[in-house]
Design a protein around this motif. Structure first.
Motif, PDB file in Angstrom:
ATOM      1  N   VAL A  42      77.059 -27.974 -12.749  1.00  0.00           N
ATOM      2  CA  VAL A  42      78.193 -28.181 -11.433  1.00  0.00           C
ATOM      3  C   VAL A  42      78.120 -29.681 -10.931  1.00  0.00           C
ATOM      4  O   VAL A  42      79.216 -29.832 -10.544  1.00  0.00           O
ATOM      5  N   ASN A  43      77.303 -30.548 -11.242  1.00  0.00           N
ATOM      6  CA  ASN A  43      77.382 -31.884 -10.854  1.00  0.00           C
ATOM      7  C   ASN A  43      77.510 -32.916 -11.817  1.00  0.00           C
ATOM      8  O   ASN A  43      77.925 -34.069 -11.587  1.00  0.00           O
ATOM      9  N   ASN A  59      80.761 -22.591 -15.961  1.00  0.00           N
ATOM     10  CA  ASN A  59      80.960 -23.536 -15.054  1.00  0.00           C
ATOM     11  C   ASN A  59      79.705 -23.650 -13.873  1.00  0.00           C
ATOM     12  O   ASN A  59      79.788 -24.774 -13.058  1.00  0.00           O
ATOM     13  N   ARG A  75      75.147 -20.154  -6.126  1.00  0.00           N
ATOM     14  CA  ARG A  75      75.024 -21.071  -5.015  1.00  0.00           C
ATOM     15  C   ARG A  75      73.757 -22.083  -5.385  1.00  0.00           C
ATOM     16  O   ARG A  75      74.025 -23.265  -4.926  1.00  0.00           O
ATOM     17  N   ASN A 134      81.749 -13.380 -12.485  1.00  0.00           N
ATOM     18  CA  ASN A 134      82.788 -14.026 -12.914  1.00  0.00           C
ATOM     19  C   ASN A 134      83.302 -13.732 -14.142  1.00  0.00           C
ATOM     20  O   ASN A 134      82.666 -13.302 -14.948  1.00  0.00           O
ATOM     21  N   TRP A 141      71.866 -25.582 -14.368  1.00  0.00           N
ATOM     22  CA  TRP A 141      72.711 -25.027 -13.417  1.00  0.00           C
ATOM     23  C   TRP A 141      73.127 -26.403 -12.684  1.00  0.00           C
ATOM     24  O   TRP A 141      74.331 -26.958 -12.268  1.00  0.00           O
ATOM     25  N   SER A 185      79.805 -22.041 -10.827  1.00  0.00           N
ATOM     26  CA  SER A 185      80.595 -21.754  -9.557  1.00  0.00           C
ATOM     27  C   SER A 185      80.329 -20.491  -9.003  1.00  0.00           C
ATOM     28  O   SER A 185      80.196 -20.467  -8.033  1.00  0.00           O
TER      29      SER A 185
END
Length: 337
Positions: free
Chosen positions: A329-330, A234, A239, A109, A325, A236
């Motif tokens: 993400v959460n 972030n 996985r 990214n 992570w 993203s």
């Protein structure tokens, strides 16, 4: 036929583009001066632009995306396998385009401006620390020529240099004391610089919501949280949490064949700076776990007992990366069970 993917070999002044159609066939080759790169992509129809994830790649990714294209940053180690023939700029660009067509290769990214700013802070701090180490080694080496040997720590150098510069020290000449005074001033300047960088990192961590949530994990402070945000963003691009720890080299290296699985030590791939910080943070938690009885400490103490202190530190560093992570993400914080 229409161009669907462009492999761009970036450089300081002269760029090379390999334009391919949907079947992967080379349609056009183009040499671009630096000033003409963005105008070239502005006039091109929207397509995939593949760039090797190297120096300045994140800047060009952001700029080319503004021209309406989809940018893929390909890790350099995956591009090498697709290089055919002798190494030159056009072959490199074509190899980048071919690698971008492989669906099993994960892309990088593009860093945001905030990530790049934070990364620059960490790089500048690392440079100041290396320079301070070099000055300390220079002082110790020069003193050893006069028969004076001290330990390798920075604090030992600071303490002893004040003694050497005092009037009571008659073993050293006036000229050498003047030299030591200048080196001491360099050391003080570097200490001030490191302190300024530390404060800037603390301030940016306080202003970043992700960094604040990451600091709820035991063993994670502003330095680790900031470095983790610089690398993962972030979250993203990954996985699952294991993908993050694998990208940082905190999972076992595998050498399996014939259906027989062989796991070795950790792979040590990826960002060595962040991996080092995670292990240091893990060591602080592991060393204090023996006096605690919560679930995390019990897990750590069991690992220390069965696998040893160092393996337990690496295992917890792996766990930090995975928990970080999940928190990222959460949009949650660490919660002890």
């Amino acid at each position: 036929m229409a161009i669907t993917i462009i492999g761009l070999d970036i450089a300081k002044l002269v760029f090379h583009a390999a334009c391919c159609n949907e079947h992967g066939k080379l349609v056009q080759k183009k040499t671009l001066k630096r000033a003409a790169v963005l105008s070239f992509f502005t006039n091109m129809p929207s397509c995939i632009v593949a760039i090797e994830a190297c120096a300045t790649a994140h800047y060009w990714a952001r700029e080319i995306e503004r021209c309406g294209h989809t940018v893929k940053l390909i890790p350099p180690q995956y591009v090498k396998a697709f290089l055919v023939g002798n190494k030159n700029d056009y072959n490199d660009a074509l190899a980048i385009a071919v690698a971008a067509r492989q669906h099993h290769i994960r892309v990088v990214n593009a860093n945001t401006i905030e990530q790049q700013d934070n990364q620059a802070l960490h790089k500048a701090r690392q440079l100041a620390i290396r320079q301070r180490t070099a000055v300390c080694n220079q002082i110790r080496g020069l003193a050893a020529e006069y028969g004076i040997c001290i330990s390798r720590s920075v604090s030992a150098v600071r303490q002893n240099i004040m003694v050497w510069l005092s009037d009571e020290c008659t073993e050293l000449s006036v000229l050498f004391k003047q030299l030591l005074f200048q080196l001491k001033e360099q050391l003080n300047m570097l200490d001030v610089s490191i302190g300024v960088f530390d404060e800037m990192i603390n301030v940016t961590s306080k202003e970043n919501a992700i960094c604040q949530r990451l600091q709820s994990i035991p063993g994670v402070g502003p330095m680790i949280a900031s470095a983790y945000f610089n690398e993962v963003g972030n979250g993203s691009a990954y996985r699952k949490g294991r993908d993050v720890s694998a990208s940082l080299g905190l999972v076992p290296k595998q050498h399996s064949s014939g259906g027989k699985d062989v796991l070795l030590g950790i792979s040590k791939r990826g960002n060595s700076y962040l991996r080092c910080l995670l292990v240091q943070g893990a060591k602080a938690v592991v060393s204090r776990a023996k006096k605690k009885e919560d679930k995390l400490s019990s897990w750590i103490n069991h690992l220390v007992k069965t696998r040893g202190h160092n393996r337990a530190c690496v295992a917890y560093a792996n766990k930090i990366a995975r928990m970080a992570w999940a928190i990222t993400v959460n949009d949650t914080e660490y919660s002890a069970i």
